[in-house]
Design an enzyme around this catalytic site. Structure first.
Site, PDB file in Angstrom:
ATOM      1  N   ILE A  60       0.791  -1.167  -0.177  1.00 16.43           N
ATOM      2  CA  ILE A  60       0.120  -0.074   0.052  1.00 16.43           C
ATOM      3  C   ILE A  60       0.794   1.155  -0.105  1.00 16.43           C
ATOM      4  CG2 ILE A  60      -2.045  -1.171   1.130  1.00 16.43           C
ATOM      5  CD1 ILE A  60      -0.929   0.043   3.637  1.00 16.43           C
ATOM      6  N   GLY A  61       2.195   1.106   0.119  1.00 13.91           N
ATOM      7  CA  GLY A  61       3.130   2.196   0.049  1.00 13.91           C
ATOM      8  C   GLY A  61       4.367   1.958  -0.338  1.00 13.91           C
ATOM      9  N   GLY A  81       8.709   3.376  -0.309  1.00 11.99           N
ATOM     10  CA  GLY A  81       9.460   4.262   0.026  1.00 11.99           C
ATOM     11  C   GLY A  81      11.039   3.834  -0.507  1.00 11.99           C
ATOM     12  N   SER A  84      13.411   3.362   1.890  1.00 13.50           N
ATOM     13  CA  SER A  84      13.986   2.406   2.634  1.00 13.50           C
ATOM     14  C   SER A  84      13.021   0.832   2.546  1.00 13.50           C
ATOM     15  CB  SER A  84      13.657   2.889   3.990  1.00 13.50           C
ATOM     16  OG  SER A  84      12.369   3.316   4.319  1.00 13.50           O
ATOM     17  N   GLY A  85      12.134   0.875   1.837  1.00 12.94           N
ATOM     18  CA  GLY A  85      11.145  -0.293   1.663  1.00 12.94           C
ATOM     19  C   GLY A  85       9.604  -0.100   1.269  1.00 12.94           C
ATOM     20  N   VAL A 140       5.577  -0.803   2.316  1.00 13.00           N
ATOM     21  CA  VAL A 140       4.404  -0.836   3.543  1.00 13.00           C
ATOM     22  C   VAL A 140       3.397  -1.599   2.842  1.00 13.00           C
ATOM     23  CG1 VAL A 140       3.000   0.331   4.940  1.00 13.00           C
ATOM     24  CG2 VAL A 140       4.962   1.413   4.293  1.00 13.00           C
ATOM     25  N   LYS A 175       5.715  -2.282   7.887  1.00 13.05           N
ATOM     26  CA  LYS A 175       6.811  -1.360   7.124  1.00 13.05           C
ATOM     27  C   LYS A 175       7.909  -2.577   7.061  1.00 13.05           C
ATOM     28  CE  LYS A 175       8.019   2.798   7.680  1.00 13.05           C
ATOM     29  NZ  LYS A 175       8.979   3.962   8.561  1.00 13.05           N
ATOM     30  N   ASP A 210      10.621  15.020   9.778  1.00 17.98           N
ATOM     31  CA  ASP A 210      10.093  14.804   8.226  1.00 17.98           C
ATOM     32  C   ASP A 210       8.558  15.067   8.455  1.00 17.98           C
ATOM     33  OD1 ASP A 210      10.135  14.088   5.698  1.00 17.98           O
ATOM     34  OD2 ASP A 210      10.218  11.961   5.957  1.00 17.98           O
TER      35      ASP A 210
END
Length: 971
Positions: A692-693, A695, A697-698, A700, A714, A812
């Protein structure tokens, strides 16, 4: 009949002619028409300009308007009128206008170059607004201008060198902006200047211009925080009329120059927070008018000058230096002395015995020295002392009677000395004291019942003394008490039942005493209690189930007492970072929800406590009843069969997983809450279809468990270029300790050989960024929902900055890291680059990073070029989120060209006005409140960090706005 009609026609004609004559008579003059045009530039929610009516003949009776005897407007004074919008340049069409004062409003435009057309201006004040853009170089064309104040705005760029052309200017105030470049030497040409203020700007490093020595009429020079280097130039000795010199918070070095002794009229010298070294110079007796001297936070050595102390000073600040020797007795003779701060040096000896006898001493702080002897008996002789701070010295003796009866005292700190004896009853009840700190002395005897008189007391610390007797019941009358430390004393008796009346109590530490009896009934009423420490006493009875109803409790220590009975099941309601009930007489099962690593040593020394399984408890029961024994054995056999079947199933499952997911090694799981799902369920769902996401770094994943619960997982992958351990550890270290309704909950984490997992609560409505700008556009956020999201996010950040211990800077903050639950309540997420910082109160608040963290469009300008991170960086980013909520636009967009959202908002407000900024989809009935929230965003994104409000202040403004919105427009 005909006569009647004729009469009525004639009457109507007469009335019509009269109306025309009245209209002609009352026609607004030219100056009034110009002001009506200027009015269109403003947004006036408070109705400050309501009586600017075009039905008047002249504007001379309008609010803020003054006319001369020819009915020409000479001044427009509209300070603090709640106005916003753009600067009304049409005012320059008023031929006789000499004064414009628009200070303390929210005008958010630039100041146009055409300001030079206001030819007759002598006074221009637009301070404390939201002006942006450069300072117009054409201002110097106003040849009659005597007063110019632009302070407290967001003016950027360099100070125009044309300012050196001013010939009549007496006051120039440019402080608290974002001006850059170095301070121009050309300002030294304005020889008419009496007041020059440039403080708190972002100038480049540079010297204090020696040309300022030409300003021989100058009376005030304010250059605080201007990035000045080098030394104070000798030419400043020519400023013979100077009364106030402030060069604090710079990088000036060297000795304090003797040139200051040429300033015969000087009343105040501020040199604090620089790099001055060496001894204080000789010659102070020449400065007969000096009243305030501050050279604190430098590197001064030697002794405190006796000459300096012989002056009739009002204020002397030399704290945080390296000064030695004793405090001169002559300082006690000053009849004007109100403030004496000498803490953080290496001073020795006794305090002057007559200190306070001849003056109205108000604040006195000599903490962190090596001073000794008794506290002088005259500190409050004239009844003015408000703050008495003696921390960490070697003072001995008793509290003098003068202090005991000092009813003006508000803050008392005597910790870390050798004071002893009884604290007199009257001292406990001083009516205005809000902080009483007696920690770490040898005080004895009782806490007096007269403490009921201290109705302002919010922090009471009497720990590490020899107080005995009982805690008086009158303590329960202190409605403002938030912290009560009485640990490490010899207190006896019961905890008074009245303590449950302290609705503001956040910390109660009574450990290491000899208290007895039970925990008072009604403790659940302490709804603000965050820490409860009753360890090492003689308390008994059961642990009240009410403790589980304390909503914010996260520290509970009841160890080394005589508590008995079961551990209350209600403790499962708590989110405890610390739990200790060891060394009591508890019995029964340890509840499942307490089987966490962080509670591993929490139950030792309770021989009748057992794990929640039959074997551990039966082994202690004796097992004499044969029937029960058989039942137990049958249960054990049944459990064995279940376990065997389960083990076979798990082995098959494990083989299946290892075939489909290579590289899964042994893992370490850490839980932060009571869980009822397994690692295998999580691993099974980490498939591409559940992403579902994504980024850097990896990914989600959305994980649906067998019990119907949904989690967000995550997965941080190891790469040869980046070490994700740090991000993983920061996230775990930060979120594992946080318990707040507006911060996403971390259920557990898993560390594997080639990747790491973080398991969060699932937020069904995704991120604010998705709802506003991304794929999740099925839901339109109306203004009440957007406002609720802004307030929730602000409350989460406020907790991180002000209530978390230690403070946390997120680094962030962005709309994609603000998640929305089923009710669209906001929760801050993604703490992978968060930074724990010391609070400002503890000497920290700013840390320098090795690299930039954050997202494009959200990064505060000072962070981008200095790498200095503080809570102000988060506040800037939150301001961008406010702009997104108000405009509906993303932080970066091709529509903005080379600008980001912050620059686009300010430019559009300046050029096109408020209506071109607001999201047109929002209902107009909320416009007033949307604009107010926009103003908060403008404050948060100020280019000067010091001008940004704290998150606690932002929350307060939003809550006040919510109350107003609820009362006027039901939402």
């Amino acid at each position: 009949m005909q006569i009647k009609k004729s009469f009525l026609y004639t009457l109507s004609l007469i009335l019509h002619i009269n109306l025309i004559l009245i209209s002609v008579t009352n026609a607004l003059n030219q100056d009034g028409l110009i002001l009506q045009k200027a009015k269109l530039s403003f947004y006036d929610p408070a109705g400050s300009l309501a009586n600017w009516s075009d039905r008047d003949a002249t504007p001379c009776n309008w609010t803020g308007i003054t006319c001369d005897n020819k009915e020409s407007v000479v001044s427009v004074i509209l300070y603090n009128s709640s106005l916003s919008g753009s600067f009304p340049i049409s005012l320059c069409l008023l031929p006789s206008l000499s004064t414009i004062d628009l200070s303390e409003n929210s005008i958010n435009s630039s100041l146009p170059l055409s300001i030079s057309t206001c030819r007759n201006l002598t006074f221009l004040d637009v301070s404390q607004n939201l002006f942006v853009g450069p300072v117009p170089s054409t201002l110097s064309d106003l040849i009659f201008l005597r007063y110019l104040s632009l302070e407290g705005n967001n003016f950027a760029g360099e100070i125009p060198t044309t300012f050196g052309n001013f010939r009549q200017l007496e006051v120039l105030e440019l402080s608290n902006n974002v001006l850059t470049g170095t301070i121009p030497a050309a300002l030294g040409n304005i020889t008419s200047l009496k007041k020059l203020e440039l403080a708190y700007n972002t100038f480049s490093q540079g010297d204090l211009p020696p040309e300022f020595g030409n300003l021989t009429n100058l009376e005030e020079l304010w250059l605080t925080n201007c990035n000045l280097l080098g030394t104070i130039p000798q030419s400043l000795g020519r400023l013979s009329r100077l009364t106030n010199l402030d060069v604090g918070q710079n990088k000036l070095t060297g000795l304090i120059p003797s040139v200051i002794f040429h300033l015969k009229l000087i009343e105040q010298i501020e040199l604090y927070d620089n790099g001055f070294t060496g001894k204080l110079p000789a010659g102070w007796l020449k400065l007969t008018k000096l009243r305030r001297f501050d050279a604190s936070r430098n590197k001064l050595t030697g002794v405190i000058s006796n000459e300096l102390c012989e002056l009739p000073l009002e204020s002397l600040n030399l704290y945080n230096n390296r000064l030695e020797g004793s405090i001169p007795d002559s300082i006690a003779k000053s009849p004007n002395l109100q403030e004496l701060h000498l803490y953080g040096n290496q001073l020795v000896g006794k305090l002057p015995s007559e200190l306070g006898k001849y003056s109205y001493l108000r604040t006195f702080d000599v903490s962190n020295n090596s001073l000794s002897g008794e506290i002088p008996g005259f500190l409050c002789h004239n009844g003015a002392l408000e703050e008495l701070v003696l921390i960490n010295n070697q003072f001995s003796g008793i509290i003098p009677l003068d202090i005991v009866k000092c009813r003006t005292l508000m803050r008392i700190r005597m910790r870390g000395n050798r004071l002893h004896g009884e604290v007199p009853p009257e001292f406990w009840g001083l009516p205005h004291v809000y902080l009483l700190d007696l920690h770490g002395n040898a005080f004895s005897e009782n806490i007096s019942s007269l403490i009921y008189g201290a109705q302002n007391l919010s922090n009471l610390d009497i720990s590490d003394n020899k107080f005995s007797g009982s805690i008086p019941s009158e303590i329960g009358s202190l409605k403002k008490l938030g912290k009560f430390y009485a640990n490490n004393n010899e207190l006896r008796g019961e905890i008074p039942s009245t303590i449950v009346n302290l609705g503001q109590l956040g910390l109660l530490n009574l450990c290491n005493n000899k208290l007895s009896g039970e925990i008072p009934k009604g403790i659940k009423s302490l709804t603000m209690l965050n820490e409860l420490n009753l360890a090492n006493n003689d308390l008994s009875g059961k642990i009240p189930g009410e403790i589980g109803e304390l909503p914010v409790l996260n520290y509970l220590d009841l160890s080394n007492n005589h508590f008995s009975g079961l551990i209350p099941i209600s403790l499962q309601n708590l989110k405890l970072n610390k739990l200790n009930v060891s060394n009591n007489q508890l019995s029964g099962y340890i509840p499942d929800f307490l089987f966490l690593d962080i509670y591993r040593d929490s139950f030792l020394g309770n021989p009748d406590l057992c794990l929640n399984d039959s074997h551990s408890c039966n082994s202690r029961s004796g097992g004499n009843n044969g029937v029960l024994s058989w039942i137990y054995w049958l249960i054990l056999v049944a459990l064995g069969v279940v376990c065997l079947v389960g083990l076979v199933w798990l082995m098959r499952k494990y083989k299946k997983i290892t075939k489909t997911k290579k590289g899964i090694a042994t893992s370490t799981w850490t839980s932060f809450h009571n869980l009822d799902f397994s690692e295998l369920e999580i691993n099974d769902s980490l498939e591409e279809a559940n992403v579902i996401g994504r980024g850097g770094s990896g990914n989600v994943y959305k994980v649906v468990l067998s019990n119907g619960e949904i989690m967000a997982v995550k997965k941080l992958l190891e790469t040869p270029y980046e070490n994700k351990n740090s991000e993983f550890e920061v996230e775990v270290e930060t979120l594992g300790k946080i318990r707040h309704k507006n911060i996403v909950r971390l259920w557990c984490c898993c560390s594997k050989e080639n990747y790491k997992l973080l398991v969060y609560e699932y937020m069904i409505n995704g991120s604010l960024g998705d709802v506003l700008h991304g794929n999740n556009t099925r839901t339109f956020l109306d203004w009440p929902m957007r406002f609720r999201i802004a307030l929730g996010a602000a409350e989460g950040l406020s907790y991180l900055h002000h209530d978390a211990v230690p403070s946390i800077v997120h680094r962030d903050v962005k709309s994609n890291n603000i998640l929305l639950d089923e009710n669209f309540e906001a929760k801050i997420s993604d703490f992978g680059v968060a930074k724990v910082v010391k609070s400002v109160a503890n000497g920290g608040g700013v840390e320098t990073m090795s690299m930039i963290a954050g997202s494009c469009g959200y990064i505060a300008p000072e962070y981008a070029y200095t790498l200095r991170v503080s809570e102000k960086s988060d506040i800037y980013s939150f301001g961008i989120v406010i702009f997104e909520l108000v405009t509906g636009k993303p932080p970066i967009d091709p529509e903005f060209g080379d600008k980001d959202l912050a620059a686009w908002v300010r430019t559009t407000l300046d050029k096109n006005g408020i209506d071109h900024v607001l999201d047109p989809r929002l209902e107009s009935k909320f416009k007033e409140y949307i604009i107010k929230v926009l103003d908060i965003g403008l404050l948060c994104t100020s280019a000067i960090p010091i001008n940004r409000p704290s998150m606690r202040r932002v929350v307060k403004m939003l809550r006040e706005m919510r109350a107003s919105m609820d009362s006027t427009i039901p939402i």
